[in-house]
Design a protein around this motif. Structure first.
Motif: not given
Length: 76
Positions: A19, A22, A44, A47, A49, A53, A63, A65, A68
């Motif tokens: 992601v 998104g 996911c 993420d 980041q 989110e 979300l 995850s 990350t």
């Protein structure tokens, strides 16, 4: 778009590998909700980041995850 049975009236989990913003999850969720799916979360693997989110939260999607981008960065 959806694997398995009819989605109308069912709780559906969106699963994504990575992601970023998104955006694709939001588009897919909108279509699935139109078909009657109850979608509250997206799962996911990573993420990145980069705002995903927050974008998902604005669309009433939480979300979850597994990893990350911060967790994947070397620490030395």
């Amino acid at each position: 778009m959806a694997e398995g049975a009819e989605v109308a009236g069912r709780r559906v989990l969106i699963v994504e590998d990575v992601v970023t913003s998104g955006g694709q999850i939001i588009l897919s969720t909108k279509e699935l909700r139109t078909l009657g799916a109850d979608i509250r979360e997206a799962l996911c693997v990573i993420d990145r980041q980069q705002g995903g989110e927050a974008s998902l939260a604005a669309a009433d999607i939480t979300l979850v995850s597994l990893l990350t981008s911060t967790a994947l960065r070397p620490t030395h």
